[in-house]
Design a protein around this motif. Structure first.
Motif, short mmCIF file in Angstrom:
data_model
loop_
_atom_site.label_atom_id
_atom_site.label_comp_id
_atom_site.label_asym_id
_atom_site.label_seq_id
_atom_site.Cartn_x
_atom_site.Cartn_y
_atom_site.Cartn_z
N PRO A 203 49.92 46.09 38.99
CA PRO A 203 48.92 45.80 37.97
C PRO A 203 47.64 45.21 38.56
N LEU A 204 46.56 45.33 37.82
CA LEU A 204 45.30 44.71 38.16
C LEU A 204 44.73 44.00 36.94
N TYR A 205 43.93 43.00 37.18
CA TYR A 205 43.26 42.25 36.12
C TYR A 205 41.78 42.21 36.48
N PRO B 161 55.08 42.14 38.52
CA PRO B 161 55.10 42.28 39.98
C PRO B 161 53.68 42.29 40.54
N ASN B 162 53.51 41.74 41.73
CA ASN B 162 52.26 41.95 42.46
C ASN B 162 52.18 43.40 42.91
N TRP B 163 53.32 43.91 43.37
CA TRP B 163 53.43 45.30 43.80
C TRP B 163 54.88 45.70 43.82
N SER B 164 55.12 47.00 43.67
CA SER B 164 56.46 47.58 43.79
C SER B 164 56.35 48.81 44.68
N ALA B 165 57.17 48.85 45.73
CA ALA B 165 57.10 49.93 46.71
C ALA B 165 58.34 50.81 46.62
#
Length: 349
Positions: free
Chosen positions: A213-215, A104-108
Motif C-alpha cells: 500500500p501507499l499513502y 503490510p509494508n510489503w508482501s513478496a
C-alpha cells in the motif's frame, strides 16, 4: 514523465523502518566511579549575588564535559519503543507488517510456470484469519472489516499459491490484506493486473513480485498545499485505507547473474475503467522507492536491469468478475498440460 509520476515524486512520504540500538551500562558505571565523592551535606543554594558552584563533571574546556551528564539510551531498560516491522515468512509469501497502519509494508512472492501449473489448493477450503504472530493490540481483526465498505484485498493473490493448500491458506491471513475498493478495483482492474503478472510466466521462467500500500499526498483545492489524508476503518478505527497500491515486478531470465526486467506500477485505490492502459500506471522504480521509503533494487547491478514494458506488451485482459468466479468454481476441469499454464490461473484470484 507523466503528471502522476511528478506528483508521486513531489509528494513522497511514508518512510518505513526501525533502528535497533543497545545500551551498555557497565562502562557508564565505571566512568561514574571516577567522579568526586558526593558532599556529606548539601551546600546552600547559590543566589543571584553568590558565586556559582563548579560542575561535578570533569571539564575538557569551558562548558564541555568529558563524560555526558545524561544517558538517553537508559530508556531501553524499560523496553524499545520501536517502530517494529513484523517479518512473516511462509511457503508462499514473505511480508513486513506495519503496526501503525495495520497493513503490510510489503508482501513478496515468487511464481514460475511450474508453480502455476500445480493445483493442490482450493480457495473454497481457505478462510480469512487474524494473524496470531502479530500482537493482539496491533493486529487487524475480522470485525474491523465488517460492513466497512471495503474488500479484504489480498496483496499476494490466493491464485498464485494453488500449489498447496497450506500455501493458499497463508495468503488469507489479515496481515496479507489491505482495505480495497471492491467493484471497479479489487474485483476488476486489480484482478486483471494480477492476471497480467501470472501471464508473464509464459515469457519468463521466474517472476518475483512485491506488492504493498501507499499513502500519497494530493493538493488541497482550498489552500493548494500537498496533504496526506486517508480513511481509517475498524472498531475502534485503526486500519488505514491506502490511497494507492504498488507492484514492482522482477522478471528474471533464469540465468545466474542474468538480466532482470523491471516494472513498477502505482494504481489508485479507486474504480478504474477496464479500458485504461496499464502503462498509464507505470512509474520509475526510483520514484516508487522515494514515495514508499523502501528500497527494491539497491543490490541489482544497473547493467542487469531491463525495462519490462519495452520487452513485452504491458496490458491487461479484461474478464468480468462474475464469470471469473464461475470459472474457478467449475468442477471437473481438464488436467493442465505439462509446462503450460492452464487458462484458469489467469482468471482466479
Amino acid at each position: 514523465m507523466s503528471k502522476f509520476t511528478f506528483a508521486l515524486v513531489a509528494g513522497a512520504s511514508a518512510a518505513v523502518g526501525a533502528v535497533a540500538t543497545a545500551a551498555v551500562f557497565g562502562s557508564r558505571r565505571q566512568q561514574e566511579s571516577n567522579l568526586p565523592p558526593a558532599p556529606t551535606s548539601a551546600p546552600p543554594l547559590p543566589t543571584r549575588t553568590s558565586p556559582q558552584y563548579p560542575s561535578p563533571f570533569p571539564q575538557d574546556g569551558p562548558g564541555h564535559p568529558s563524560i555526558p551528564p545524561v544517558d538517553p539510551s537508559g530508556l531501553f531498560q524499560y523496553g524499545f519503543p520501536g517502530p517494529i516491522s513484523d517479518l512473516r515468512t511462509t511457503p508462499s509469501l514473505t511480508s513486513s507488517f506495519n503496526r501503525t497502519t495495520r497493513n503490510p509494508n510489503w508482501s513478496a512472492e515468487h511464481i514460475t510456470p511450474l508453480s502455476l501449473t500445480i493445483s493442490h489448493g482450493d480457495r473454497r477450503h481457505s478462510v480469512f484469519t487474524e494473524d496470531p504472530s502479530i500482537p493482539v493490540k496491533f493486529r487487524a481483526k475480522l470485525a474491523d472489516y465488517f460492513r466497512s465498505g471495503y474488500d479484504r484485498g489480498h496483496q499476494v493473490p490466493a491464485a498464485d499459491a494453488k500449489w498447496s493448500q497450506e500455501a493458499m491458506d497463508a495468503t488469507f491471513a489479515l496481515s496479507n490484506m489491505c482495505p480495497q475498493v471492491g467493484e471497479g478495483f479489487n474485483r476488476d482492474y486489480w484482478a486483471h493486473f494480477e492476471d497480467f503478472v501470472r501471464r508473464l510466466t509464459s515469457f519468463y521462467p521466474s517472476v518475483r513480485v512485491v506488492t504493498g500500500p501507499l499513502y500519497l499526498p494530493k493538493r488541497d483545492p482550498v489552500d493548494s498545499k500537498w496533504k496526506v489524508t486517508y480513511e481509517v476503518i475498524g472498531h475502534p478505527p485503526n486500519i488505514a485505507v491506502p490511497t494507492h497500491f504498488y507492484k514492482i515486478i522482477y522478471a528474471e531470465d533464469g540465468k545466474v547473474g542474468g538480466n532482470v526486467s523491471l516494472g513498477a506500477f502505482v494504481l489508485p485505490n479507486d474504480r478504474i475503467p477496464n479500458d485504461k492502459p496499464l502503462q498509464d500506471f507505470e512509474v520509475p522504480v526510483e520514484a516508487l522507492e522515494r514515495a514508499s521509503g523502501l528500497e527494491f533494487v539497491g543490490l541489482l547491478d544497473e547493467r542487469r536491469r531491463k525495462k519490462l514494458c519495452q520487452e513485452i506488451s504491458c496490458s491487461v485482459i479484461v474478464k468480468q468478475y462474475a464469470e471469473r468466479q464461475k470459472t474457478f468454481q467449475t468442477p471437473n476441469q481438464p488436467p493442465p498440460v505439462k509446462g503450460q499454464v492452464p487458462a484458469t490461473t489467469l482468471t482466479q484470484r
